[in-house]
Design a protein around this motif. Structure first.
Motif, PDB file in Angstrom:
ATOM      1  N   ASP A   1       0.854  -1.185   0.000  1.00  0.00           N
ATOM      2  CA  ASP A   1       0.000   0.000   0.000  1.00  0.00           C
ATOM      3  C   ASP A   1       0.898   1.247   0.000  1.00  0.00           C
ATOM      4  O   ASP A   1       2.073   1.195   0.403  1.00  0.00           O
ATOM      5  CB  ASP A   1      -0.878  -0.033   1.263  1.00  0.00           C
TER       6      ASP A   1
ATOM      7  N   TRP B   1      13.863  -8.307   0.168  1.00  0.00           N
ATOM      8  CA  TRP B   1      13.317  -8.296  -1.196  1.00  0.00           C
ATOM      9  C   TRP B   1      14.340  -7.869  -2.251  1.00  0.00           C
ATOM     10  O   TRP B   1      14.182  -8.211  -3.424  1.00  0.00           O
ATOM     11  CB  TRP B   1      12.117  -7.343  -1.275  1.00  0.00           C
ATOM     12  N   SER B   2      15.307  -7.096  -1.848  1.00  0.00           N
ATOM     13  CA  SER B   2      16.258  -6.589  -2.850  1.00  0.00           C
ATOM     14  C   SER B   2      17.374  -7.589  -3.142  1.00  0.00           C
ATOM     15  O   SER B   2      18.215  -7.332  -4.006  1.00  0.00           O
ATOM     16  CB  SER B   2      16.850  -5.250  -2.384  1.00  0.00           C
TER      17      SER B   2
ATOM     18  N   THR C   1      12.727 -14.779  -4.218  1.00  0.00           N
ATOM     19  CA  THR C   1      11.710 -15.176  -5.205  1.00  0.00           C
ATOM     20  C   THR C   1      10.375 -14.474  -4.981  1.00  0.00           C
ATOM     21  O   THR C   1       9.425 -14.700  -5.718  1.00  0.00           O
ATOM     22  CB  THR C   1      11.465 -16.696  -5.155  1.00  0.00           C
TER      23      THR C   1
ATOM     24  N   GLN D   1      13.543   4.639  -8.506  1.00  0.00           N
ATOM     25  CA  GLN D   1      14.598   3.625  -8.318  1.00  0.00           C
ATOM     26  C   GLN D   1      14.017   2.341  -7.718  1.00  0.00           C
ATOM     27  O   GLN D   1      14.563   1.251  -7.883  1.00  0.00           O
ATOM     28  CB  GLN D   1      15.694   4.128  -7.369  1.00  0.00           C
ATOM     29  N   LEU D   2      12.876   2.484  -7.034  1.00  0.00           N
ATOM     30  CA  LEU D   2      12.258   1.298  -6.414  1.00  0.00           C
ATOM     31  C   LEU D   2      11.760   0.298  -7.457  1.00  0.00           C
ATOM     32  O   LEU D   2      11.577  -0.883  -7.148  1.00  0.00           O
ATOM     33  CB  LEU D   2      11.084   1.714  -5.512  1.00  0.00           C
ATOM     34  N   PHE D   3      11.559   0.766  -8.686  1.00  0.00           N
ATOM     35  CA  PHE D   3      11.054  -0.142  -9.715  1.00  0.00           C
ATOM     36  C   PHE D   3      12.082  -1.196 -10.097  1.00  0.00           C
ATOM     37  O   PHE D   3      11.755  -2.164 -10.784  1.00  0.00           O
ATOM     38  CB  PHE D   3      10.609   0.631 -10.967  1.00  0.00           C
ATOM     39  N   ALA D   4      13.321  -1.002  -9.672  1.00  0.00           N
ATOM     40  CA  ALA D   4      14.319  -2.046  -9.912  1.00  0.00           C
ATOM     41  C   ALA D   4      14.044  -3.253  -9.011  1.00  0.00           C
ATOM     42  O   ALA D   4      14.474  -4.366  -9.299  1.00  0.00           O
ATOM     43  CB  ALA D   4      15.724  -1.510  -9.649  1.00  0.00           C
ATOM     44  N   TYR D   5      13.309  -3.035  -7.931  1.00  0.00           N
ATOM     45  CA  TYR D   5      13.060  -4.104  -6.964  1.00  0.00           C
ATOM     46  C   TYR D   5      11.579  -4.478  -6.862  1.00  0.00           C
ATOM     47  O   TYR D   5      11.244  -5.608  -6.536  1.00  0.00           O
ATOM     48  CB  TYR D   5      13.567  -3.679  -5.570  1.00  0.00           C
ATOM     49  N   PHE D   6      10.718  -3.496  -7.081  1.00  0.00           N
ATOM     50  CA  PHE D   6       9.273  -3.726  -6.982  1.00  0.00           C
ATOM     51  C   PHE D   6       8.661  -3.640  -8.380  1.00  0.00           C
ATOM     52  O   PHE D   6       9.087  -2.824  -9.192  1.00  0.00           O
ATOM     53  CB  PHE D   6       8.599  -2.663  -6.105  1.00  0.00           C
ATOM     54  N   ASP D   7       7.640  -4.431  -8.605  1.00  0.00           N
ATOM     55  CA  ASP D   7       6.939  -4.379  -9.891  1.00  0.00           C
ATOM     56  C   ASP D   7       5.837  -3.334  -9.813  1.00  0.00           C
ATOM     57  O   ASP D   7       4.891  -3.486  -9.034  1.00  0.00           O
ATOM     58  CB  ASP D   7       6.301  -5.734 -10.230  1.00  0.00           C
ATOM     59  N   MET D   8       5.960  -2.291 -10.594  1.00  0.00           N
ATOM     60  CA  MET D   8       4.882  -1.308 -10.656  1.00  0.00           C
ATOM     61  C   MET D   8       3.871  -1.812 -11.682  1.00  0.00           C
ATOM     62  O   MET D   8       4.210  -2.027 -12.836  1.00  0.00           O
ATOM     63  CB  MET D   8       5.437   0.054 -11.066  1.00  0.00           C
ATOM     64  N   GLU D   9       2.648  -2.046 -11.258  1.00  0.00           N
ATOM     65  CA  GLU D   9       1.644  -2.587 -12.171  1.00  0.00           C
ATOM     66  C   GLU D   9       0.529  -1.574 -12.407  1.00  0.00           C
ATOM     67  O   GLU D   9       0.052  -0.928 -11.472  1.00  0.00           O
ATOM     68  CB  GLU D   9       1.049  -3.889 -11.610  1.00  0.00           C
ATOM     69  N   ALA D  10       0.116  -1.490 -13.657  1.00  0.00           N
ATOM     70  CA  ALA D  10      -0.999  -0.601 -14.006  1.00  0.00           C
ATOM     71  C   ALA D  10      -2.314  -1.206 -13.515  1.00  0.00           C
ATOM     72  O   ALA D  10      -2.431  -2.421 -13.370  1.00  0.00           O
ATOM     73  CB  ALA D  10      -1.043  -0.414 -15.517  1.00  0.00           C
TER      74      ALA D  10
ATOM     75  N   GLU E   1      -4.012  -9.357  -8.745  1.00  0.00           N
ATOM     76  CA  GLU E   1      -2.633  -9.817  -8.990  1.00  0.00           C
ATOM     77  C   GLU E   1      -2.330 -11.101  -8.224  1.00  0.00           C
ATOM     78  O   GLU E   1      -1.203 -11.586  -8.211  1.00  0.00           O
ATOM     79  CB  GLU E   1      -1.617  -8.735  -8.585  1.00  0.00           C
TER      80      GLU E   1
END
Lengths: 175, 267
Positions: free
Chosen positions: A13, A38-39, A44, A66-75, A121
């Protein structure tokens, strides 16, 4: 949902992201501990951030991309939109309909959409510091059997096993 | 007609190994075939497009359809794009007028009156790029068989893909296959040569934004296409330190960010 058969999916969130980036937040250290897990390249766990959370965050400041290297930003896509509508319908059935359609439209609020997005998701866990509304909607979705997603509110500690991608029945620690 | 006149589509009649000439195609026959093709292309409504121009070129007979780009776009969007995509997928077009026109073209090929063996529809590449039509070249022959059915709905979404590249493509297909943890099958990602220049090698982890086609009924994803690679920094602790430094500064004037967020949601 059996997390042994698939990659664990954790949904963040907006409040969890703010807790991660703002060191004065009460749960900052806990979120940093999670980020450390997670990083790792071998981790997995799939960690997802909704585009809606990005919008909420951006009201205050630019989202740290920069967080998108570790977290998946989803539409927020078709499946999420359908879930949001059906969750809202179930909510109205359980809590009474709002007085007008305008109110219905307005009341599919962003926290509601974030919960629906997490369900669409296939999230195993949603992490939030917003115990007042988002956690309430997520718990409601769980009650209606729309999802088996677990709600972790940041003030209650964590089961770190899922965050590490381990089966949840093996370890149950608190951060 | 206002706007730049442009090629909407070229229809090519060809015969394998033989040259087709204008003499081989009597005017009456050509006229009947042209009407069918025109109905197929324009869907029975002219929509501002011009009548096709016939030309003989390198042993093929060509029908060029011209229009402005705006009209071409509306013709593709109003059914021609879907009809070509349906044929490409082995399906009859859903539009009855186009399906009937297609049947007349197949009959023409089967009757073999002009030695024509194939009819190819060639769409300029730019219309595919603009997302108006998925295919650029569809060919029917006398042996083409199409079945009734409906295309998967065109729902496109974008998402993040992370995994390891296990197979690189080649000159003709410069994509790559990615192994995603927990997924049994490799995911094929389409890419351009330019996108791959100087980018990841085999067996290295990658993070990428991709666009894919979603089947809403099954949740299956297909036609995964690379949007861009996301750099994965080597030291996440350094990255986080920078993020926290900037974030703490940005939220400094909000004493309780969670309360702020709740207010935003209840506003």
């Amino acid at each position: 949902m059996n997390v042994r058969e698939k990659r664990p999916v954790i949904f963040l969130d907006t409040s969890a992201i703010i807790s991660l980036v703002d060191s004065k937040c009460r749960h900052h250290d806990a979120m940093v501990a999670f980020f450390d897990v997670w990083s790792q390249e071998e981790c997995t766990v799939r960690v997802i951030v909704s585009a809606i959370a990005v919008a909420e965050y951006t009201v205050k400041d630019d989202f740290p991309k920069q967080l998108f290297a570790y977290f998946d930003m989803e539409a927020f896509g078709l499946k999420a939109a359908e879930k949001a509508g059906s969750l809202r319908r179930a909510w109205d059935a359980a809590n009474g309909k709002p007085k007008s359609n305008v109110a219905t439209r307005d009341q599919i609020k962003d926290d509601f959409k974030i919960v629906a997005h997490a369900i669409s998701e296939g999230a195993d866990v949603i992490i939030t510091a917003d115990a007042a509304s988002l956690a309430k909607y997520a718990a409601f979705a769980n009650q209606t059997e729309m999802t088996e997603m677990i709600v972790w509110t940041l003030d209650k500690g964590f089961d770190v096993c899922i965050a590490k991608g381990e089966p949840p029945d093996l370890v149950s620690n608190q951060v | 007609m206002n706007g730049k006149r442009d090629t909407l589509l070229t229809v090519r009649l060809a015969a394998e190994g033989e040259n087709l000439s204008a003499e081989a195609l009597p005017m009456a026959l050509l006229g009947a075939l042209g009407d069918g093709i025109e109905t197929f292309v324009l869907g029975g409504a002219r929509l501002g497009a011009e009548a096709p121009v016939f030309r003989v070129e390198q042993g093929s007979i060509l029908l060029h359809f011209f229009s402005t780009t705006a009209i071409a776009a509306s013709i593709f969007a109003s059914g021609l794009g879907a009809a070509l995509e349906a044929i490409d997928a082995g399906l009859l077009p859903g539009d009855p007028k186009r399906a009937a026109a297609l049947s007349s073209m197949r009959r023409f090929l089967q009757e073999d009156k002009a030695n024509a063996r194939t009819i190819a529809f060639e769409v300029p590449e730019r219309f595919r790029v603009e997302g108006l039509v998925k295919v650029v070249n569809v060919t029917i022959s006398q042996n083409t068989t199409l079945r009734q059915g409906s295309l998967m709905p065109r729902v496109f979404e974008e998402g993040t893909l992370r995994g390891k590249i296990e197979k690189m493509g080649n000159e003709g297909d410069p994509g790559f296959d990615v192994r995603v943890a927990g997924e049994p099958k490799l995911i094929h990602v389409r890419a351009t040569k330019e996108q791959l220049t100087g980018n990841p090698n085999l067996f290295l982890p990658i993070v990428a934004r991709v666009r894919y086609r979603l089947n809403p009924a099954t949740g299956d994803r297909s036609e995964t296409t690379l949007v861009r690679f996301i750099d994965r920094p080597t030291d996440p602790k350094v990255v986080l330190r920078e993020i926290v430094e900037a974030g703490t500064k940005a939220w400094a004037d909000i004493p309780d960010p969670v309360a702020w967020l709740r207010d935003l949601r209840e506003a």
